[in-house]
Design a protein around this motif. Structure first.
Motif, PDB file in Angstrom:
ATOM      1  N   ALA A 288       0.832  -1.204   0.000  1.00 21.46           N
ATOM      2  CA  ALA A 288       0.000   0.000   0.000  1.00 21.46           C
ATOM      3  C   ALA A 288       0.870   1.259   0.000  1.00 21.46           C
ATOM      4  O   ALA A 288       0.609   2.214  -0.742  1.00 21.46           O
ATOM      5  CB  ALA A 288      -0.930  -0.004   1.209  1.00 21.46           C
TER       6      ALA A 288
ATOM      7  N   ASP B 109      -0.801   8.026   3.291  1.00 19.17           N
ATOM      8  CA  ASP B 109      -2.211   8.040   3.691  1.00 19.17           C
ATOM      9  C   ASP B 109      -2.360   7.055   4.843  1.00 19.17           C
ATOM     10  O   ASP B 109      -2.447   5.846   4.629  1.00 19.17           O
ATOM     11  CB  ASP B 109      -3.086   7.656   2.503  1.00 19.17           C
ATOM     12  CG  ASP B 109      -4.566   7.630   2.823  1.00 19.17           C
ATOM     13  OD1 ASP B 109      -4.950   7.672   4.019  1.00 19.17           O
ATOM     14  OD2 ASP B 109      -5.360   7.544   1.862  1.00 19.17           O
TER      15      ASP B 109
ATOM     16  N   GLU C   5      -4.745   6.376   6.951  1.00 13.85           N
ATOM     17  CA  GLU C   5      -5.981   5.571   6.990  1.00 13.85           C
ATOM     18  C   GLU C   5      -5.896   4.393   6.024  1.00 13.85           C
ATOM     19  O   GLU C   5      -6.311   3.278   6.358  1.00 13.85           O
ATOM     20  CB  GLU C   5      -7.207   6.433   6.690  1.00 13.85           C
ATOM     21  CG  GLU C   5      -7.572   7.361   7.821  1.00 13.85           C
ATOM     22  CD  GLU C   5      -7.811   6.621   9.134  1.00 13.85           C
ATOM     23  OE1 GLU C   5      -8.525   5.606   9.155  1.00 13.85           O
ATOM     24  OE2 GLU C   5      -7.280   7.074  10.161  1.00 13.85           O
ATOM     25  N   ALA C   6      -5.358   4.606   4.841  1.00 14.90           N
ATOM     26  CA  ALA C   6      -5.208   3.518   3.874  1.00 14.90           C
ATOM     27  C   ALA C   6      -4.213   2.477   4.388  1.00 14.90           C
ATOM     28  O   ALA C   6      -4.389   1.284   4.177  1.00 14.90           O
ATOM     29  CB  ALA C   6      -4.755   4.060   2.515  1.00 14.90           C
TER      30      ALA C   6
ATOM     31  N   GLN D 223      -6.001   0.367   6.930  1.00 11.71           N
ATOM     32  CA  GLN D 223      -6.884  -0.589   6.263  1.00 11.71           C
ATOM     33  C   GLN D 223      -6.086  -1.756   5.702  1.00 11.71           C
ATOM     34  O   GLN D 223      -6.504  -2.912   5.812  1.00 11.71           O
ATOM     35  CB  GLN D 223      -7.667   0.093   5.152  1.00 11.71           C
ATOM     36  CG  GLN D 223      -8.722   1.034   5.662  1.00 11.71           C
ATOM     37  CD  GLN D 223      -9.420   1.795   4.537  1.00 11.71           C
ATOM     38  OE1 GLN D 223      -9.140   1.603   3.374  1.00 11.71           O
ATOM     39  NE2 GLN D 223     -10.356   2.642   4.919  1.00 11.71           N
TER      40      GLN D 223
END
Length: 66
Positions: A48, A56, A58-59, A62
């Motif tokens: 990611a 990022d 939040e990414a 996740q």
């Protein structure tokens, strides 16, 4: 103290101080994910991260939780 940019610094958070020492800026949460995650979680976070132009968080969370 002014910090110089590397050609790739905006993508990966690298800066250089006036003494020529390079630094990479990494969110504390990302460091914790990398330090405490399983091999699969580390792989997911790394994949990611490498696809991002800016970090990022939040990414990354996740990816870590998937």
């Amino acid at each position: 103290m002014p910090l110089d940019e590397y050609p790739f610094s905006k993508k990966y958070g690298w800066v250089e101080d006036k003494f020529g020492v390079p630094w990479q800026i990494i969110p504390k949460e990302m460091n914790e994910m990398i330090s405490n995650g399983s091999p699969e979680q580390l792989r997911n976070v790394t994949q990611a991260f490498l696809e991002m132009k800016k970090i990022d968080l939040e990414a990354l969370k996740q990816a870590y939780e998937s």
